[in-house]
Design an enzyme around this catalytic site. Structure first.
Site, PDB file in Angstrom:
ATOM      1  N   GLY A  84      21.610  15.833 -16.800  1.00  0.00           N
ATOM      2  CA  GLY A  84      22.949  15.524 -17.284  1.00  0.00           C
ATOM      3  C   GLY A  84      22.978  14.807 -18.606  1.00  0.00           C
ATOM      4  N   ARG A  85      21.858  14.253 -19.006  1.00  0.00           N
ATOM      5  CA  ARG A  85      21.788  13.578 -20.312  1.00  0.00           C
ATOM      6  C   ARG A  85      20.394  13.647 -20.912  1.00  0.00           C
ATOM      7  NH1 ARG A  85      22.099   7.323 -18.242  1.00  0.00           N
ATOM      8  NH2 ARG A  85      20.896   7.667 -16.337  1.00  0.00           N
TER       9      ARG A  85
ATOM     10  N   GLY B  14      20.954  18.317 -12.114  1.00  0.00           N
ATOM     11  CA  GLY B  14      20.414  18.808 -13.382  1.00  0.00           C
ATOM     12  C   GLY B  14      20.331  17.717 -14.428  1.00  0.00           C
TER      13      GLY B  14
ATOM     14  N   LYS C 140      16.117  11.183 -23.333  1.00  0.00           N
ATOM     15  CA  LYS C 140      17.063  10.750 -22.301  1.00  0.00           C
ATOM     16  C   LYS C 140      18.183   9.962 -22.963  1.00  0.00           C
ATOM     17  CE  LYS C 140      17.388   8.302 -17.892  1.00  0.00           C
ATOM     18  NZ  LYS C 140      16.624   7.563 -16.840  1.00  0.00           N
TER      19      LYS C 140
ATOM     20  N   ASP D  79      15.849  14.113  -6.163  1.00  0.00           N
ATOM     21  CA  ASP D  79      15.893  14.531  -7.565  1.00  0.00           C
ATOM     22  C   ASP D  79      15.189  13.533  -8.474  1.00  0.00           C
ATOM     23  OD1 ASP D  79      18.472  13.204  -6.635  1.00  0.00           O
ATOM     24  OD2 ASP D  79      18.638  12.897  -8.795  1.00  0.00           O
TER      25      ASP D  79
ATOM     26  N   GLY E  85      26.735  11.909 -20.992  1.00  0.00           N
ATOM     27  CA  GLY E  85      25.441  12.369 -21.482  1.00  0.00           C
ATOM     28  C   GLY E  85      24.644  11.333 -22.245  1.00  0.00           C
TER      29      GLY E  85
ATOM     30  N   ASP F 237      12.008   8.405 -13.423  1.00  0.00           N
ATOM     31  CA  ASP F 237      13.401   7.942 -13.459  1.00  0.00           C
ATOM     32  C   ASP F 237      13.528   6.466 -13.096  1.00  0.00           C
ATOM     33  OD1 ASP F 237      14.431  10.303 -14.372  1.00  0.00           O
ATOM     34  OD2 ASP F 237      15.027  11.047 -12.418  1.00  0.00           O
TER      35      ASP F 237
ATOM     36  N   ARG G 242      10.797  10.265 -23.310  1.00  0.00           N
ATOM     37  CA  ARG G 242       9.876  10.235 -22.181  1.00  0.00           C
ATOM     38  C   ARG G 242       8.826  11.330 -22.352  1.00  0.00           C
ATOM     39  NH1 ARG G 242      13.617   9.684 -16.839  1.00  0.00           N
ATOM     40  NH2 ARG G 242      14.013  11.897 -17.193  1.00  0.00           N
TER      41      ARG G 242
END
Length: 501
Positions: free
Chosen positions: A102-103, A100, A125, A264, A138, A274, A188
């Site tokens: 996370g940050r 998920g 992010k 992911d 985070g 990412d 982003r």
């Protein structure tokens, strides 16, 4: 009637960027609604004018105090409905379970300029802890935020599908990684941030209703042309697989290595998602690993095509309950190899300036790559210089020949290449112009990013901004930036990049 003794109440220009959030309309199990953790004393590191133009944002707002407050997460835009999404995934080939955001915190969608009905999601992010942070804080650090910002915009300049980066907001807040570093937030932008792992999450929980809800959402938002297909879920898997195959081919052609191709980190849109321990190939080595924590080489340059297909199979498995038949899933996935091969073949031909396809071209390309690897020739520099190759004379070969340790291997290859050019009556000037449109002069070498980071950590953001401008026009001759296209300095070989961010 306005009273002349009272000032007019004006809407702040940033408030014109009104958001909606279609992802927030999904059932509560898909996300957690929450606000960002305040970031103390935020300031602008850099903003992308090109990215701002996508949502009609005036770059003049970059330097206003409210801009830093909004894109650090301290304040909100009108209509913002911040949330963190849940997903799962395979990491280094092993099922990792629930992951998920996370940050990362999704703010909502801004209308995309000039495209009626289209919008781009804005995501912060590094905006603080979420229920999916696990043991993390985070936060993102300035170092990794600058790398993601620059590479997102560099990939866009290269014409490779990617999430975009609007800005980096910094702070003096200290966060601990291997050593203390300062925090930052990168904004982003993408049509959506749904991942292969978003589908895997519901498959592995055996929650087929949610799986269908997600697929229907993705089709409605990002693949509306598939809504009326006879088999819409089969069509979705096939299209995502095709896009992924072509994306990986584009990576290979410019020497880009993602570094962490976990499911992911795979976008359902077939775009680069990412940016962690990425790298651009310099001294050509097919086995090169850009992530120094990837001890097995799973995500090396030469493995990327295979791993891209592996990830599509993981997505296919997750979509099996929707498609209903293993053979149908296999049929959709079968597009990967031909799509990759076709795109890769076209890209190699373009990089070599070949206007036609011939059976012997595969051998010519393979011999070249073998010679590049044997001499560890600088990948971007070789292909850029290759545009100056003469089909009529060997006298122009010296700048290329000097890149090789085994010059006799280059000489042998150049004889075959020159004859190949003559066979199709290649015109040198036309070929040079065409090759320079596909072989970038400038890529984000790790040492360039590191130099910009070192200055930024001293509050000098000039190099970040200079690199941004340079990388947004990577195919252009830029006399003032000629040094950035040269061979990297010796100290650059010691740079190591990991998942720490």
């Amino acid at each position: 009637m306005n009273r002349p003794d009272l000032p007019l109440l004006r809407q702040h220009p940033l408030d014109e960027l009104r958001l909606t959030n279609s992802y927030a309309t999904l059932p509560p199990a898909f996300h957690t609604r929450l606000r960002s953790t305040p970031l103390p004393s935020p300031y602008l590191v850099c903003g992308s004018h090109d990215a701002a133009a996508l949502i009609g944002l005036d770059p003049a707002e970059f330097n206003t105090p409210r801009f830093a407050e909004i894109f650090s997460g301290n304040d909100e835009l009108p209509g913002s409905q911040p949330l963190a999404a849940v997903y799962s995934g395979h990491q280094f080939g092993v099922w990792a379970g629930q992951l998920g955001d996370g940050r990362a915190i999704l703010l909502g969608e801004a209308a995309e300029t000039g495209i009626p009905g289209s919008s781009l999601e804005l995501q912060l992010k590094g905006a603080g802890k979420t229920p999916y942070s696990r043991m993390g804080d985070g936060r993102a650090v300035l170092r990794s935020s600058i790398r993601e910002f620059l590479c997102s915009e560099a990939m866009a300049g290269l014409g490779i599908p990617t999430t975009r980066a609007l800005c980096v907001i910094g702070s003096d807040l200290s966060v601990m990684r291997e050593l203390p570093e300062t925090a930052a937030v990168v904004t982003r932008m993408s049509q959506n941030f749904v991942r292969f792992g978003s589908f895997e999450h519901w498959f592995w929980q055996d929650r087929h209703d949610e799986l269908k809800t997600l697929a229907d959402y993705v089709i409605a938002r990002s693949y509306p042309e598939l809504r009326d297909a006879d088999r819409p879920y089969h069509a979705l898997l096939r299209e995502v697989t095709r896009r992924t195959a072509e994306l990986v081919a584009q990576w290979q052609a410019v020497g880009f290595m993602h570094g962490v191709l976990n499911t992911d980190n795979m976008s359902i849109l077939g775009q680069t998602l990412d940016y962690g321990p990425f790298g651009f190939m310099e001294a050509f080595d097919p086995a090169h690993i850009c992530n120094h924590t990837d001890h097995s080489g799973r995500y090396s340059y030469r493995m990327q095509p295979q791993i891209g297909e592996w990830n599509c199979y993981a997505l296919g498995q997750a979509m099996l309950p929707l498609i209903g038949d293993v053979d149908e899933v296999q049929d959709a996935l079968a597009i990967y190899q031909p799509a990759f091969s076709t795109r890769m073949n076209a890209l190699w031909h373009a990089k070599l300036g070949l206007a036609t396809n011939r059976d012997e071209d595969d051998t010519l390309i393979r011999k070249l790559l073998d010679s590049l690897a044997a001499s560890r020739v600088d990948f971007p520099l070789f292909f850029r210089r290759l545009s100056g190759f003469s089909s009529a004379s060997e006298t122009a070969d010296a700048p290329l020949r000097d890149l090789f340790i085994d010059r006799s291997a280059f000489d042998a290859w150049s004889v075959e290449y020159r004859q190949r050019l003559r066979d199709e009556s290649s015109a040198d000037a036309e070929r040079k112009a065409a090759m320079n449109r596909v072989n970038p002069k400038y890529v984000l070498r790790n040492y360039l990013a590191q130099t910009a980071i070192d200055k930024a950590q001293q509050k000098d953001f000039s190099e970040v901004r200079r690199l941004l401008q340079m990388l947004q026009q990577p195919f252009d001759e830029q006399p003032d930036n000629e040094a950035y296209a040269a061979l990297p300095p010796d100290w650059a070989a010691g740079i190591e990049v990991s998942c720490s961010s």
